[in-house]
Design a protein around this motif. Structure first.
Motif, PDB file in Angstrom:
ATOM      1  N   MET A 149      75.720  87.840 -42.378  1.00 35.18           N
ATOM      2  CA  MET A 149      75.590  87.115 -43.655  1.00 35.18           C
ATOM      3  C   MET A 149      75.545  85.607 -43.459  1.00 35.18           C
ATOM      4  O   MET A 149      74.830  84.896 -44.180  1.00 35.18           O
ATOM      5  CB  MET A 149      76.746  87.495 -44.570  1.00 35.18           C
ATOM      6  N   LEU A 152      72.025  83.946 -43.179  1.00 34.44           N
ATOM      7  CA  LEU A 152      71.034  84.165 -44.226  1.00 34.44           C
ATOM      8  C   LEU A 152      70.904  82.931 -45.119  1.00 34.44           C
ATOM      9  O   LEU A 152      71.815  82.100 -45.192  1.00 34.44           O
ATOM     10  CB  LEU A 152      71.427  85.378 -45.076  1.00 34.44           C
ATOM     11  N   GLN A 155      70.751  81.384 -51.062  1.00 30.78           N
ATOM     12  CA  GLN A 155      70.523  82.219 -52.235  1.00 30.78           C
ATOM     13  C   GLN A 155      70.798  83.691 -51.937  1.00 30.78           C
ATOM     14  O   GLN A 155      71.372  84.415 -52.770  1.00 30.78           O
ATOM     15  CB  GLN A 155      69.084  82.045 -52.731  1.00 30.78           C
ATOM     16  N   VAL A 156      70.429  84.134 -50.762  1.00 32.53           N
ATOM     17  CA  VAL A 156      70.667  85.532 -50.388  1.00 32.53           C
ATOM     18  C   VAL A 156      72.171  85.784 -50.248  1.00 32.53           C
ATOM     19  O   VAL A 156      72.683  86.824 -50.687  1.00 32.53           O
ATOM     20  CB  VAL A 156      69.924  85.873 -49.079  1.00 32.53           C
ATOM     21  N   ARG A 157      72.887  84.846 -49.665  1.00 30.64           N
ATOM     22  CA  ARG A 157      74.345  84.990 -49.538  1.00 30.64           C
ATOM     23  C   ARG A 157      75.015  85.043 -50.905  1.00 30.64           C
ATOM     24  O   ARG A 157      75.978  85.797 -51.115  1.00 30.64           O
ATOM     25  CB  ARG A 157      74.909  83.839 -48.706  1.00 30.64           C
ATOM     26  N   GLN A 159      73.690  86.244 -53.649  1.00 34.94           N
ATOM     27  CA  GLN A 159      73.418  87.573 -54.205  1.00 34.94           C
ATOM     28  C   GLN A 159      74.309  88.633 -53.567  1.00 34.94           C
ATOM     29  O   GLN A 159      74.815  89.529 -54.251  1.00 34.94           O
ATOM     30  CB  GLN A 159      71.941  87.916 -54.014  1.00 34.94           C
ATOM     31  N   ILE A 160      74.522  88.520 -52.263  1.00 33.59           N
ATOM     32  CA  ILE A 160      75.426  89.454 -51.587  1.00 33.59           C
ATOM     33  C   ILE A 160      76.833  89.316 -52.134  1.00 33.59           C
ATOM     34  O   ILE A 160      77.515  90.305 -52.432  1.00 33.59           O
ATOM     35  CB  ILE A 160      75.397  89.210 -50.066  1.00 33.59           C
TER      36      ILE A 160
END
Length: 217
Positions: A149, A152, A155-157, A159-160
């Motif tokens: 994580m 990444l 923004q992806v983090r 969302q996670i």
């Protein structure tokens, strides 16, 4: 807490990854400082509860944490100070310590400037220190227990973090996820050596891979 996070991340559960990691870390701490029971310890970012459960109690511990909610009941040999560890010297004038101890605080300070200030506090407060932080290149991010994580996009983090239920940091709304992700910055060995150039750097390992870094002196 989910079953996965309980098994892997609960340091009080015998057999968990966190419990085994903490036990190995204590073994190395006592090997490095065999006279810990006689030392005056300054703990930056810890909790009094962690010292109550410790296998060895130092002669005196002063715990500094910005969250007053972790203070617990007062004890003669474990003192608590609600304060910013990066601004500490003015709050403890003339107080002498043998060892500065910090566990998983450095990655939560909010940028290079604050990490540099903490390193200055460590150097000014005692002749010995033990400063631990998770290693950036271990394949599982330790706060969310999500593989890779930390590498990444932001923004992806986010969302996670809004959805992933297995780590120490609980899911929540988008605003909470943004704050949580922005607040965690894992360090490399090069950065750790730059903050503590006179220290020995110990790599705490899991399955042969460096899991966390400890600057010790």
């Amino acid at each position: 807490m989910t079953l996965l996070s309980t098994r892997a991340a609960n340091p009080d559960r015998a057999g968990s990854l966190a419990h085994r990691t903490r036990a190995r870390r204590w073994t190395e701490l006592l090997r490095t400082f065999p006279d810990l029971a006689e030392m005056r310890v300054l703990d930056l970012g810890g909790t009094p509860a962690s010292w109550r459960a410790a296998p060895v109690r130092p002669a005196q511990v002063t715990v500094v944490n910005i969250d007053p909610g972790v203070a617990g009941d007062p004890e003669p040999d474990v003192q608590f100070l609600a304060a910013d560890a990066c601004q500490l010297p003015a709050l403890l004038p003339g107080v002498e310590f043998d060892l500065v101890y910090s566990n998983s605080l450095l990655e939560h300070l909010g940028g290079h400037a604050n990490r540099a200030r903490l390193a200055e506090v460590v150097a000014a407060s005692a002749s010995h220190h033990w400063i631990q932080t998770p290693y950036r290149y271990f394949p599982v991010e330790p706060h969310w227990l999500f593989p890779g994580m930390q590498w990444l996009p932001f923004q992806v983090r986010v969302q996670i973090s809004q959805r992933w239920p297995y780590g120490h940091i609980r899911p929540g709304g988008r605003a909470k996820a943004i704050r949580d992700v922005a607040e965690v910055e894992l360090l490399s060995a090069t950065e750790m050596r730059a903050y503590f150039p006179e220290s020995d750097l110990w790599f705490e390992r899991f399955a042969g891979l460096p899991k966390s870094l400890v600057a010790r002196k």
